[in-house]
Design a protein around this motif. Sequence first.
Motif, short mmCIF file in Angstrom:
data_model
loop_
_atom_site.label_atom_id
_atom_site.label_comp_id
_atom_site.label_asym_id
_atom_site.label_seq_id
_atom_site.Cartn_x
_atom_site.Cartn_y
_atom_site.Cartn_z
N VAL A 12 36.85 27.54 141.18
CA VAL A 12 36.88 29.02 140.92
C VAL A 12 36.39 29.04 139.37
O VAL A 12 35.27 29.85 139.17
CB VAL A 12 38.38 29.37 141.13
CG1 VAL A 12 38.32 30.98 140.81
CG2 VAL A 12 38.81 29.17 142.63
N VAL A 13 36.75 28.37 138.57
CA VAL A 13 36.68 28.82 137.27
C VAL A 13 35.12 28.44 136.72
O VAL A 13 34.58 29.28 136.11
CB VAL A 13 37.65 27.95 136.13
CG1 VAL A 13 37.16 28.17 134.74
CG2 VAL A 13 38.92 28.56 136.54
N ALA A 14 34.64 27.20 137.21
CA ALA A 14 33.15 27.12 136.86
C ALA A 14 32.31 27.57 138.08
O ALA A 14 30.96 27.61 137.96
CB ALA A 14 33.05 25.49 137.01
N GLU A 15 32.80 28.36 138.97
CA GLU A 15 32.12 29.20 140.05
C GLU A 15 31.23 28.22 140.51
O GLU A 15 29.76 28.60 140.76
CB GLU A 15 31.42 30.27 139.36
CG GLU A 15 32.11 31.52 138.66
CD GLU A 15 31.52 32.53 138.25
OE1 GLU A 15 30.62 32.46 137.51
OE2 GLU A 15 32.02 33.70 138.71
N LEU A 16 31.69 27.15 141.08
CA LEU A 16 30.90 26.06 141.81
C LEU A 16 30.61 26.66 143.21
O LEU A 16 31.14 27.44 143.82
CB LEU A 16 31.88 24.65 142.03
CG LEU A 16 32.18 24.10 140.91
CD1 LEU A 16 32.71 22.77 141.00
CD2 LEU A 16 30.92 23.95 139.79
N ASN A 17 29.60 26.08 143.78
CA ASN A 17 29.32 26.23 145.23
C ASN A 17 29.46 24.90 145.91
O ASN A 17 28.96 24.02 145.74
CB ASN A 17 27.67 26.59 145.31
CG ASN A 17 27.35 27.04 146.55
OD1 ASN A 17 28.14 27.32 147.29
ND2 ASN A 17 26.01 27.24 146.92
N HIS A 36 28.30 26.60 138.03
CA HIS A 36 27.43 27.26 138.80
C HIS A 36 26.58 26.13 139.56
O HIS A 36 25.68 26.32 140.09
CB HIS A 36 26.44 27.97 137.99
CG HIS A 36 26.87 29.07 137.41
ND1 HIS A 36 26.32 30.07 136.51
CD2 HIS A 36 28.20 29.93 137.79
CE1 HIS A 36 27.07 30.96 136.22
NE2 HIS A 36 28.09 30.93 136.97
N GLY A 37 27.31 24.77 139.40
CA GLY A 37 26.58 23.77 140.11
C GLY A 37 26.89 23.86 141.69
O GLY A 37 27.64 24.57 142.21
N THR A 38 26.63 22.83 142.35
CA THR A 38 26.44 22.74 143.89
C THR A 38 27.16 21.14 144.26
O THR A 38 26.74 20.31 143.68
CB THR A 38 25.30 22.90 144.58
OG1 THR A 38 24.55 24.10 144.19
CG2 THR A 38 25.37 22.83 146.07
N ILE A 39 28.28 21.43 145.07
CA ILE A 39 28.61 20.07 145.59
C ILE A 39 28.48 20.09 147.33
O ILE A 39 28.82 21.27 147.82
CB ILE A 39 30.08 20.04 145.40
CG1 ILE A 39 30.49 19.84 143.97
CG2 ILE A 39 30.81 18.67 146.16
CD1 ILE A 39 31.66 19.87 143.47
N VAL A 40 27.91 19.11 147.65
CA VAL A 40 27.80 19.05 149.28
C VAL A 40 28.64 18.22 149.63
O VAL A 40 28.76 16.89 149.33
CB VAL A 40 26.38 18.62 149.75
CG1 VAL A 40 26.17 18.36 151.16
CG2 VAL A 40 25.18 19.66 148.99
N LEU A 41 29.68 18.58 150.53
CA LEU A 41 30.48 17.64 151.24
C LEU A 41 29.75 17.04 152.41
O LEU A 41 29.78 17.73 153.46
CB LEU A 41 31.97 18.28 151.61
CG LEU A 41 32.56 19.05 150.41
CD1 LEU A 41 33.83 19.51 150.89
CD2 LEU A 41 32.76 17.90 149.33
#
Lengths: 321, 321
Positions: free
Chosen positions: A260-265, A239-244
């Motif tokens: 997908v599995v960790a439902e990242l944003n 459920h964490g966030t990655i900014v590119l």
Amino acid sequence: MNAITLKNNQLALSNVTKPVLKANHVLVKINQAGICSTDLEIVKGYVPNFDGVLGHEFVGTVDEIGAGISQDILEKRVTATINVGCNSCAVCAAEGAEHCPDRTVIGIINRDGIFAEYVSVPQENLVFIPADVPDELAVFTEPLAAALRIREQLCVPPSQSVAVVGPGRLGMLVGWALSLSGNEVVMLGRREQSLDLAKKWGLSTGLTADIADNDFDFVVETTGNEAGLAHALRITRPHGTIVLKSTYAGPANVNLTKLVVAELNVIGSRCGPFEPAVRLLTTPQAQKILDMIDGRYALSDGLAAIEKAAEPGVRKILLKP
Amino acid sequence: MNAITLKNNQLALSNVTKPVLKANHVLVKINQAGICSTDLEIVKGYVPNFDGVLGHEFVGTVDEIGAGISQDILEKRVTATINVGCNSCAVCAAEGAEHCPDRTVIGIINRDGIFAEYVSVPQENLVFIPADVPDELAVFTEPLAAALRIREQLCVPPSQSVAVVGPGRLGMLVGWALSLSGNEVVMLGRREQSLDLAKKWGLSTGLTADIADNDFDFVVETTGNEAGLAHALRITRPHGTIVLKSTYAGPANVNLTKLVVAELNVIGSRCGPFEPAVRLLTTPQAQKILDMIDGRYALSDGLAAIEKAAEPGVRKILLKP
């Protein structure tokens, strides 16, 4: 006038015609220019068929003004936002010039840049620089705005753990900007030496490969390479966030299972707000940004400057006409 | 008892021991099972070293109960959520069993699945099926919950244009679920024939390759292949959202430039809420989901059933012990 140009993938110091002033445009005499990673990517072919003057980070002085523009701005020190939209499409209205399909971008898309003696920019793109921000600091307005863009897009609660992958010329500004509201920011690099400046600035540091899986709430990827992205995916918690923050030249070969599995944003982030960046540059703590300057070159030495900027570990290289 | 097992990458109809009932567990006699794309991916090797009974979509009847569980639930029809967390770590507390690093998952990670005559599941995973939802509809609870997960994660304003890439077994449920609040949903497929069911359901349709760039606010990628992801990136407008609903087996070779330049938001999405799914299955319009059943097999014919489920264009294949 002298300019650093790219044509048919050939970088050159060229003698080009001084820009002709158009209506609603202003001619700016360049005081200082900065070389950024996007410039280096364009030299490597990131923008197919780029033909013109490179460069988009600058500070200058208003030298001439087009018809209908107040004389008051003559001799003022300015920089400029880099996207020029058509101002008539639905995208310009809804999302801004940054996303106009017909936009030009200073030194990047169909518009001459600022590795030159002069540049012509639309009046509405001008951003004025206060007297207490010296040229060598003002030249960081555009990349600092790009760093601040993250806070325009997302809420980053001060209690969240933040990692910045890549302590380079953009990464350092991102780490500093995100630390200003109380977040603990950990700058991650591949080599100890790359973390010296982050330590000097009082930021936490770590070697990327040493970080445990799922260790951070919020990760900013600034390297623009596959390995950096793979690490970002690995160290972000469910459920964490990655900014590119960096464009990837060409296709990336990346395992997206974790996303997908960790439902990242995962959110892309590009150009940011200039006025807040200028406000930050007037604060005493912004003086440290000058530490990022790793070389000062004359515009006539621009080819050597670009070569220097491409060396590993080098941060900001300035060009002065 | 009979079961479809995978061991050393070898799929087989096996005779396995009936599960031994543990404390806080319930033994469920399987009435119907559904084959989903994740099962097919596991057969192809998506979960390294999987060893046990496959399958996780089911409806059954409570047959035996562990110590301390009320007799009232005997003979009740149930399904079950598939993630079993450790219930003692910080991730279980903060993000739920779905993200516990030590979780087991029915038929997916270190826990026997439901392509069998019986399954043992923790009581707390049970979800009861109302009398007016027949077995062949109840078996869709898990994938419909996965479709509803999108609305648990994100606001999808009814005025936003929604595309679902892939009109398959999950895509159809996603498209239907997202259409229920007034959004126009366009189901996108590679072949006209793949869109027949979407048309029958009254959803808009299109061929993926015919869609213009930047045409949708909100795109759900359900194909789990690189080409589907590339299309999703292409057709999403600047500042738009892409939901990844399918895991990608192995590395994907994908150009992420659009993600950064158009500042897209890409979010992974996995297991969803069962109770809302069951509530939807009790509504008259949910009857149409039965259209997705493309085959009914006896458990003893399970290998043929899995082969059938892997054929292009085939949606739900049911297995009955």
